[in-house]
Structure formats: C-alpha cells, structure tokens
Design an enzyme around this catalytic site. Structure first.
Site, PDB file in Angstrom:
ATOM      1  CG  PHE A 111      -9.718  -9.612  11.423  1.00 59.86           C
ATOM      2  CD1 PHE A 111      -8.462  -9.968  11.904  1.00 59.86           C
ATOM      3  CD2 PHE A 111      -9.944  -9.672  10.055  1.00 59.86           C
ATOM      4  CE1 PHE A 111      -7.454 -10.366  11.032  1.00 59.86           C
ATOM      5  CE2 PHE A 111      -8.943 -10.072   9.181  1.00 59.86           C
ATOM      6  CZ  PHE A 111      -7.694 -10.419   9.676  1.00 59.86           C
ATOM      7  CD  GLN A 112      -7.355  -7.209   7.944  1.00 60.36           C
ATOM      8  OE1 GLN A 112      -8.227  -6.959   7.127  1.00 60.36           O
ATOM      9  NE2 GLN A 112      -6.194  -7.775   7.624  1.00 60.36           N
ATOM     10  CE  LYS A 167     -17.195  -6.789   3.512  1.00 60.98           C
ATOM     11  NZ  LYS A 167     -16.555  -8.032   3.980  1.00 60.98           N
ATOM     12  CD  GLU A 192      -1.712  -2.382   1.579  1.00 61.43           C
ATOM     13  OE1 GLU A 192      -0.524  -2.582   1.926  1.00 61.43           O
ATOM     14  OE2 GLU A 192      -2.584  -3.278   1.632  1.00 61.43           O
ATOM     15  CG  MET A 212      22.100  12.581   3.012  1.00 59.99           C
ATOM     16  SD  MET A 212      23.294  13.735   2.332  1.00 59.99           S
ATOM     17  CE  MET A 212      22.401  14.378   0.934  1.00 59.99           C
TER      18      MET A 212
HETATM   19  C1  LIG Z   1      12.173   6.158   5.176  1.00 63.84           C
HETATM   20  C2  LIG Z   1      13.439   6.828   5.550  1.00 63.84           C
HETATM   21  N1  LIG Z   1      14.255   6.263   6.483  1.00 63.84           N
HETATM   22  C3  LIG Z   1      15.426   6.868   6.807  1.00 63.84           C
HETATM   23  C4  LIG Z   1      15.800   8.042   6.214  1.00 63.84           C
HETATM   24  C5  LIG Z   1      17.103   8.725   6.607  1.00 63.84           C
HETATM   25  N2  LIG Z   1      18.010   8.760   5.423  1.00 63.84           N
HETATM   26  C6  LIG Z   1      18.143   9.864   4.658  1.00 63.84           C
HETATM   27  S1  LIG Z   1      19.165   9.640   3.349  1.00 63.84           S
HETATM   28  C7  LIG Z   1      19.498   8.059   3.831  1.00 63.84           C
HETATM   29  C8  LIG Z   1      20.430   7.204   3.021  1.00 63.84           C
HETATM   30  C9  LIG Z   1      19.905   6.893   1.682  1.00 63.84           C
HETATM   31  O1  LIG Z   1      20.709   5.881   1.093  1.00 63.84           O
HETATM   32  P1  LIG Z   1      20.647   5.611  -0.439  1.00 63.84           P
HETATM   33  O2  LIG Z   1      19.260   5.441  -0.896  1.00 63.84           O
HETATM   34  O3  LIG Z   1      21.588   4.515  -0.776  1.00 63.84           O
HETATM   35  O4  LIG Z   1      21.153   6.992  -1.067  1.00 63.84           O
HETATM   36  P2  LIG Z   1      22.622   7.644  -1.052  1.00 63.84           P
HETATM   37  O5  LIG Z   1      22.605   8.685  -0.005  1.00 63.84           O
HETATM   38  O6  LIG Z   1      23.581   6.568  -0.775  1.00 63.84           O
HETATM   39  O7  LIG Z   1      22.750   8.233  -2.411  1.00 63.84           O
HETATM   40  C10 LIG Z   1      18.795   7.733   5.010  1.00 63.84           C
HETATM   41  C11 LIG Z   1      18.886   6.443   5.715  1.00 63.84           C
HETATM   42  C12 LIG Z   1      14.900   8.592   5.275  1.00 63.84           C
HETATM   43  N3  LIG Z   1      15.159   9.761   4.671  1.00 63.84           N
HETATM   44  N4  LIG Z   1      13.765   7.956   4.940  1.00 63.84           N
END
Ligand SMILES: Cc1ncc(C[n+]2csc(CCOP(=O)(O)OP(=O)(O)O)c2C)c(N)n1
Ligand SMILES: [Mg+2]
Lengths: 550, 98
Positions: free
Chosen positions: A109-110, A159, A47, A461
């Site tokens: 349920f749900q 529902k 979803e 990042m």
């Molecule tokens: C759902 C979610 N969880 C955690 C984060 C924190 N976060 C921001 S950037 C990042 C790393 C992203 O890694 P990747 O997709 O490999 O991109 P890169 O920075 O390596 O280009 C994280 C964990 C987020 N923004 N969103």
C-alpha cells in the site's frame, strides 16, 4: 535514539529552522519525532505546495529548503517542485517516507519507486537501506544540495529505518571531495586579450551569478570595464534597474534594444548562463558576430549549446575579479544607451488597466525592494519587463520549468524565510487556481503575504501563442467562468478587493500594501492584451515582433 | 560516432539507472553494456559503448558530475561495422584515451 530522532537532530545541526510538509503513514515516525523539536513545521495543503514553498524559502534566502512527504502519492506530488528546483539550481532536500524495507518490491500500500521517479529531477537521490547508512546519507544529501551548482536531493526513508535504533558509534564516511575545475592563468590571459580586442562587447548575465555569490564582483566587473549588460530572466536584478550599463532582459520577451545589441556584438561575455532557448531563439543565428567567453561553475554547460572561444569553468567570483580591466568603449556604450532609450520596454497605449502599467506602478511604490513571487504566463513576463528589481534574490520565478502554480506556495516559503520583508505573489488567474489551496496555509499562519491576481479571464500566454502562431484559432484558453476571487480569499479569512477603475490603481495598490496581514487584490484586465515584444518560438532574435503590427 | 566509457562508481541503489538515464536523455544510444558490482570495494564497474551524432564531450561532462562517480575514462572506438544509425563510415579504427 531511533532513525527519526536522528534526522531531527541532523536537521537542527544543519540550521534548518522550517520544514514544509504533509504527513502520512510511512513518514509517521518522523512526524512523531518532530513533536519534541523546536523546528517549525508548516503544513501546506498539497505536497506540491510544500515543495514549492521549500523552493521559495531556498531561493529567497540562499539556505537549503527542506520538505517532507509520505510515500506513494505524497512523494509523487513532490516531483514537480523538485523538477523546478533542478532546472533552476535551487538547493533543496526532500525527505519521503517509504514502505518498510521487507515490503519494498511487493506493491505494498502506497509503495511507489520514488527513488527511480526522482532520478531525472534531482542532483542525487538516496534510499536508506540500513540504519547504519543514515548519518552518511544525510551528510551527503545536505552537502550535495549546496555544493558547486546547487540542486535538489531526495532521501527515501523506509518506515522501519525511521524506527530502528541507531548504533552507538556510526561514523559517516563522506565521499572523497570532488576536485573543482578552475580556469588556468593562460585561459584568463586569453579572455583578457579577447576583451581588449573587442569593439562591441556585451555581458550576458544569468542566475549563476547569484548562485555563485558573485553579485559584488559582477558589479565591480561591469563598473570597471564599462561593458553594457543584458540578462536572462534569472539574472534580473543583478544590476540595479537604473544602472547605466543595464540593458535589461533579452530573449523571447526581451527588449528590442537588448536583443539587437547582442545580435550586433562582437564579443559575448556569458556569466552563469546556460543559453536557454527562451533566450537565444534560433541558436544558429544568436549573436552571430560574437566570440564567446563563458564563465560557469558547471563545465557541462560550457559548449553545451554554444561553442565558447574561451571556456572559464570554475568559480565565477575569482574569474570575474581576474577579468576586471579598464576598457575604452564609450562609443558603444553611447550607442547602447541610445538604443535602450528608443527601444527599451515601453508602456502600451491601450486604455484601461494593463499589466505593464500596474507592474510599473507596483515597482515604483515598492522601490523595487519587494520579493516578487510570480506564476507563469504573460503576467510573469510583465513582471520581468517592468518591475525594477534591486537584487536577483527578490525575483522568484519558475524559469527553467515554467511551472504554473509556483507563485503562491513559493511566496509562502519566502515569507517564512524573510518575515520582515514585503512578499508579493503576482499571479495569473489560471496559475493561481493550480495551488490556491495554499490560501489556507497563509490564513493559518497569518502570513503578511500580498497576492495580486492579474485576471485576464484566460490562459493568456497560450492564447497569445495561438494568436501569433495558430492564426487566432483559440483552443481551450477561455477562463471567463473564473470564480469570484475576492469571495474565495474571504472564505480563507483573507481580506480582498477588486480594482476596475484605472484611476484607482495607485490607491488600490497602496491599500494592498498597507493592509496588515495577508491581503489579495484582484485586477481585471483585458483578455486581448499581449506581451510585446515577442520572438516566435524557433525564430531568430532579430525577427523580433514589436506588436506594432501584430 | 561510437565510443566507449569506463566508469567506476559507488554502488548506490539506482547508480546504474542514473548513468543509463543520463546517457539516454543526452542523446546517446547504447551499443553495449557490461557491469560488475565489486562488493568488496562497493564499486560498480561499468563499460559502456554508445553511439551518437553529438560530441562525446556532451556525455562525458554530464556523467562526470553525477554524485558517486569515482573515475571516468573515455575511449574512442569503433570497431563495429554495423552502426545503429546509418551514415557514411568514418576512418577511426583505434581506441585511444581522450
Ligand atoms: C503546470 C503547467 N501547465 C501548463 C503550462 C503551459 N502554460 C504556460 S503559460 C499558460 C497560461 C497561464 O495562464 P495564467 O496563469 O492566467 O497567466 P496569463 O498568461 O494569463 O498571464 C499555460 C497554460 C505551464 N506552463 N505549466
Ligand atoms: Mg490569465
């Protein structure tokens, strides 16, 4: 006609041609009614995928995106997609099944109180308690999603209501129309005085320009006044990449040129922006010499974070038209141009394939005309820095929420809304794995969507912030045991290849673009590469680090 | 600052929650709350007194844009001698519309 059949009719009358969803117990009457309808239903594989796909559909088309889910886990899985739409003002309607009204409150349920859960992440949420209310609530839901500052709306639908017979004559009783604020002549006159009196004016443009259908008047305003413009992440593409007044992105990963111009400006004309902390850095030191004219449809944004000398609430289009005067600022224009040439986004001098090189190449080969759906991380910032968008609708990015996993499903929605346009998901290795089940959706509908994974074997990042702010104490950012992304794609029937040799870059991108149907290009890049420049979280934009001495 | 709001809103399910959630998340502590549900008019009548260091405008503009809000009047207050948040007293002693 029962409630479910009425909903299908209403969707058709709203011009909804595509739904994104996933069935389950409490939404089964609606799925049954859909069988007889011409509306296309796209079965995503989670979803959250449906919500992001509806979101990408809406962002890339300007139409309202609609997603469906069952009660309980189906509904809770939608929440992140709604939150993203809420923060980035994307018009969406989410319809969730709910347990029958007599069971509400019995821990059936749900049964989950999704009405309550959704309140902080929607513009408005509705529970249909009686069949008589259904027409009015649906009317309102579509109206609220689109009107003023757009956003997501949730309709929770028990529902038994879906199965109940609609009374013959149920006339909707719409809420009285809200009066919209409009800038007065006096306020517009004051704004013009401020503009005339300034020597170093800067326009700061954001996502509200596109949402307010104000691209044309904005471009006219820039061309008439000659004022240089910087943009937030969501404003990119509002001016074409090669426009002489386009100073590009400002903020945490904006260029030195754009950030310095803002720090020196004596007037900031803020158009459809909300002064997000990723843009302003330390707020008290943002644009310290500037008076502010703030144009926004949402009066709650004006003065929320930065006091405006002149507040122009209301329709951005009309207000921009009223402010388009001829100005003489040629010295300042020249200084900005010179600065951009010196301190704009540069390509790194590292060997091997880098994100910036790759995205510049992609930008050139697609002439900035592809729809790029990003994930979140370093690769997202490299897209923002190096892909020269020709229109903001082509840049799908989770700006306010920064939700990893956005890119792939949003690309699916965008592809369905724009079947003849090249849609590319630029993903990080980490983000990709948050919604990679949607490869099955791409495979099933044979969508010609292209996927470009920038695989730095890391949560890059986070790693970068640990390098810069935590003395290189790397904690849980290693992804060196990533799966083989090409084999993975092939398992879903999607052709894939890897790029490793920098000399093959143009060839590999070309192959990706030329492959009919879906295709994936996996690009291995160095883990150590960082995004420059960078303003550390909480610091002022003039403390920007260029990466020369990281 | 302590101030009061008179709100009339459509009595949708969760309308009251949305008002309270907005108040909390925008940084305003609730001092008192009185609610009447006028069934005939399908209106919720809410009288809310809140306290915050943040300007009143920040809450008023956010509440004003909620779907279902019909009328909102903001009143400066402050007859309460024991503020929730400790800080020097201020010389506001009247209620007046803003
Ligand atoms: C759902 C979610 N969880 C955690 C984060 C924190 N976060 C921001 S950037 C990042 C790393 C992203 O890694 P990747 O997709 O490999 O991109 P890169 O920075 O390596 O280009 C994280 C964990 C987020 N923004 N969103
Ligand atoms: Mg990565």
């Amino acid at each position: 006609m029962n409630g479910a059949e009425y909903i299908v009719r209403k969707l058709m009358s709203e011009g909804v041609d595509t739904l994104f969803g996933y069935p389950g117990g409490c939404i089964m009457p609606l799925y049954d009614a859909l069988l007889e309808s011409p509306i296309r239903h796209i079965l995503c594989r989670h979803e959250q995928g449906s919500a992001f796909a509806a979101n990408g559909y809406a962002r890339s088309s300007g139409r309202t995106g609609v997603c469906l889910a069952t009660s309980g886990p189906g509904a809770t899985n939608l929440i992140t997609g709604l939150a993203d739409a809420y923060m980035d003002s994307v018009p969406m309607v989410a319809i969730t099944g709910q347990v029958p009204t007599p069971l509400i409150g019995s821990d059936a349920f749900q049964e989950i109180d999704v009405l309550g859960m959704s309140l902080p992440v929607t513009k408005q949420s509705f529970l249909v308690e009686q069949i008589e209310q259904l027409p009015e609530i649906l009317d309102q839901a579509f109206h609220v999603a689109r009107e003023g500052r757009p956003g997501p709306v949730l309709v929770d639908l028990p529902k038994d209501i879906q199965l109940a017979t609609l009374p013959a004559r149920t006339l909707p009783q719409p809420d009285p129309a809200r009066t919209r604020p409009q800038a007065t002549q006096e306020q517009l006159r004051q704004a013009i005085e401020l503009i005339k009196a300034s020597c170093r004016p800067i326009i700061f443009g954001g996502g509200g320009i596109l949402l307010g259908d104000a691209i044309v008047p904005f471009r006219h305003f820039v061309d008439t006044t000659g004022i240089p413009a910087v943009f937030s992440l969501k404003g990119l593409g509002t001016l074409p990449g090669d426009h002489p007044r386009n100073m590009g992105m400002l903020g945490m990963h904006g260029s030195v040129a754009a950030n310095q111009a803002v720090q020196e400006a004596d007037l900031l004309i803020a158009v459809g922006v909300r002064f997000d902390d990723r843009v302003t850095g330390k707020l008290s030191r943002f644009a310290p010499h500037a008076r502010v004219i703030h144009l926004d449809i949402d009066p709650a944004e004006i003065g929320k974070l930065r006091q405006a000398s002149c507040a122009l609430a209301g329709d951005i289009r009309q207000n921009l038209k009223a402010l388009a005067i001829h100005l003489e600022v040629s010295d300042w224009q020249a200084a900005c141009r010179e600065r951009l040439a010196r301190d704009g986004f540069a390509l790194p001098r590292q060997d091997g394939i880098t994100g910036p090189h790759l995205l510049r190449q992609l930008s050139a080969m697609t002439r900035g005309q592809a729809i790029i759906s990003c994930d979140v991380g370093q690769h997202q910032m490299w897209v923002a820095q190096h892909y020269a968008f020709d229109h903001p609708r082509k840049h799908l990015t989770s700006g306010g929420l920064g939700a990893m996993g956005f890119g792939l499903p949003a690309a699916i929605g965008a592809q369905l809304a724009n079947p003849d346009t090249l849609v590319i998901n630029v993903a990080g290795d980490g983000s990709f794995m948050m919604n990679m089940q949607e490869l099955a959706t791409i495979g099933r509908y044979r969508l010609p969507t292209k996927i470009l994974i920038l695989d730095n074997q890391a949560l890059g990042m986070v790693r970068q912030q640990q390098a810069v702010c935590y003395q290189g104490r790397y904690s849980e950012i290693d992804l060196s045991d990533n799966p083989d992304f090409c084999t993975l794609a092939q398992a879903f029937g999607i052709p894939a290849r890897s790029l490793t040799d920098p000399d093959d870059m143009a060839y590999a991108i070309n192959k990706l673009l030329e492959t009919p149907g879906p295709a994936l290009l996996h690009v291995a890049i160095a883990t150590e590469h960082n995004v420059w420049p960078m303003v550390k979280p909480g610091e002022a934009n003039d403390q920007i680090m260029t990466g020369a001495n990281p | 600052m302590i101030f009061s709001l008179h709100i009339q809103a459509r009595s949708h399910p969760a309308m009251l929650e949305k008002i309270l959630q907005t108040t909390r998340v925008r940084g305003f502590a609730i001092r008192s709350l009185e609610v009447k549900n006028d069934a005939a008019e399908q209106l919720l009548k809410v009288h809310l007194t809140v306290e915050s260091e943040r300007p009143q405008e920040r809450l008023v503009t956010q509440l004003n844009k909620l779907g279902g809000i019909r009328e909102l009047t903001a009143l400066h207050a402050v007859a309460d001698p024991v503020p929730l948040i400790e800080r020097p007293p201020r010389n506001v002693s009247l209620m007046y519309p803003v």
